[in-house]
Design an enzyme around this catalytic site. Sequence first.
Site, PDB file in Angstrom:
ATOM      1  N   SER A 102      -2.702  -0.915  -9.744  1.00 20.21           N
ATOM      2  CA  SER A 102      -1.415  -1.088  -9.071  1.00 20.21           C
ATOM      3  C   SER A 102      -0.321  -0.918 -10.115  1.00 20.21           C
ATOM      4  O   SER A 102      -0.607  -0.878 -11.328  1.00 20.21           O
ATOM      5  CB  SER A 102      -1.390  -2.510  -8.492  1.00 20.21           C
ATOM      6  OG  SER A 102      -0.077  -2.971  -8.304  1.00 20.21           O
ATOM      7  N   TYR A 125      -2.510 -11.500  -8.211  1.00 19.33           N
ATOM      8  CA  TYR A 125      -2.657 -10.064  -7.934  1.00 19.33           C
ATOM      9  C   TYR A 125      -2.464  -9.270  -9.218  1.00 19.33           C
ATOM     10  O   TYR A 125      -3.258  -8.385  -9.548  1.00 19.33           O
ATOM     11  CB  TYR A 125      -1.626  -9.665  -6.878  1.00 19.33           C
ATOM     12  CG  TYR A 125      -1.730  -8.243  -6.397  1.00 19.33           C
ATOM     13  CD1 TYR A 125      -2.613  -7.892  -5.386  1.00 19.33           C
ATOM     14  CD2 TYR A 125      -0.920  -7.241  -6.934  1.00 19.33           C
ATOM     15  CE1 TYR A 125      -2.694  -6.582  -4.929  1.00 19.33           C
ATOM     16  CE2 TYR A 125      -0.994  -5.939  -6.496  1.00 19.33           C
ATOM     17  CZ  TYR A 125      -1.879  -5.612  -5.489  1.00 19.33           C
ATOM     18  OH  TYR A 125      -1.961  -4.311  -5.040  1.00 19.33           O
TER      19      TYR A 125
END
Length: 256
Positions: A146, A159
């Site tokens: 990401s 995350y």
Amino acid sequence: MATSPFDLSGKVAVVTGGNGGIGLGMARGLAAAGAAVTIVGRNEAKSKAAADELTAAGGRAMAVTADVTSKDDVAGMVEATKRAFGSVDILVNNAGINIRKPPHVMALDEWHQVIETNLTSAVYAVQAVYPVMKAAGGGKIINIGSMMSIFGASFAPAYAASKGGIVQFTKSLACAWAPDNIQANVVLPGWIDTELTQDAREQVEGLHERVLARTPAARWGVPADLAGVAVFLASSASDFVTGTAIPIDGGYSVAG
Ligand code: NDP
């Protein structure tokens, strides 16, 4: 005519979280390039619909219902794929979740849930496919990071940790398994319009505008933007590419 270096005919791919969003975008690319694809997710109906779509488009596909946080389910997804298609040449560890809370509010069980879904699941999956790929003489592992593999996120600490961790884990796989002709790489999607980010746009005020303002391409990505990199990293075109992390982000990570 010479075979295209991007040809995946005769190859078999497993795509976790392949029933929607980025995973389905990648699965469509892999199937169009000739790979048989196993779509993996918890939602049986959604996974079946995705597999049916690929089959209707002329590909070979099936759905397996599995929770990637379960080691047994992950082993089962690999076994089912071997039974149906004969091998596993390509593994895409794409299933992922986010729980958006700042570090001082996040509960420990939320931390574990995110790390288990986004990071530990990849450990289960690569350990399950390694003997299969080694015996076949090689394979391709594609992990999904990401922008938060690069940047911090005040609203998503677990995350960001999972996505940073997957990059270092992948580098280690690349080093360990290069002698087995297994290449392992990470894709770092920018802001892509999916169910995950539709939630984010609702939960994080001003996110939509900030993404547009910072992205040189001046748009959100779409799942189809991830198809090409999936085919590249799954094919012989990338046989000398391993341990790297490739942003697919419309320039987000290089913008000042
Ligand atoms: P979606 O929410 O659209 O898709 C998530 C997928 O993961 C679904 O197919 C879901 O299927 C599956 N999944 C979630 N938990 C599990 C589980 N425990 N077991 C099996 N499957 C699971 O998200 P995106 O397509 O946006 O995200 C896909 C990946 O891309 C994630 O790793 C995400 O972190 C990453 N990413 C996304 C970005 C974006 O902007 N969208 C940016 C950067 C990275 P089901 O519910 O059926 O289990």
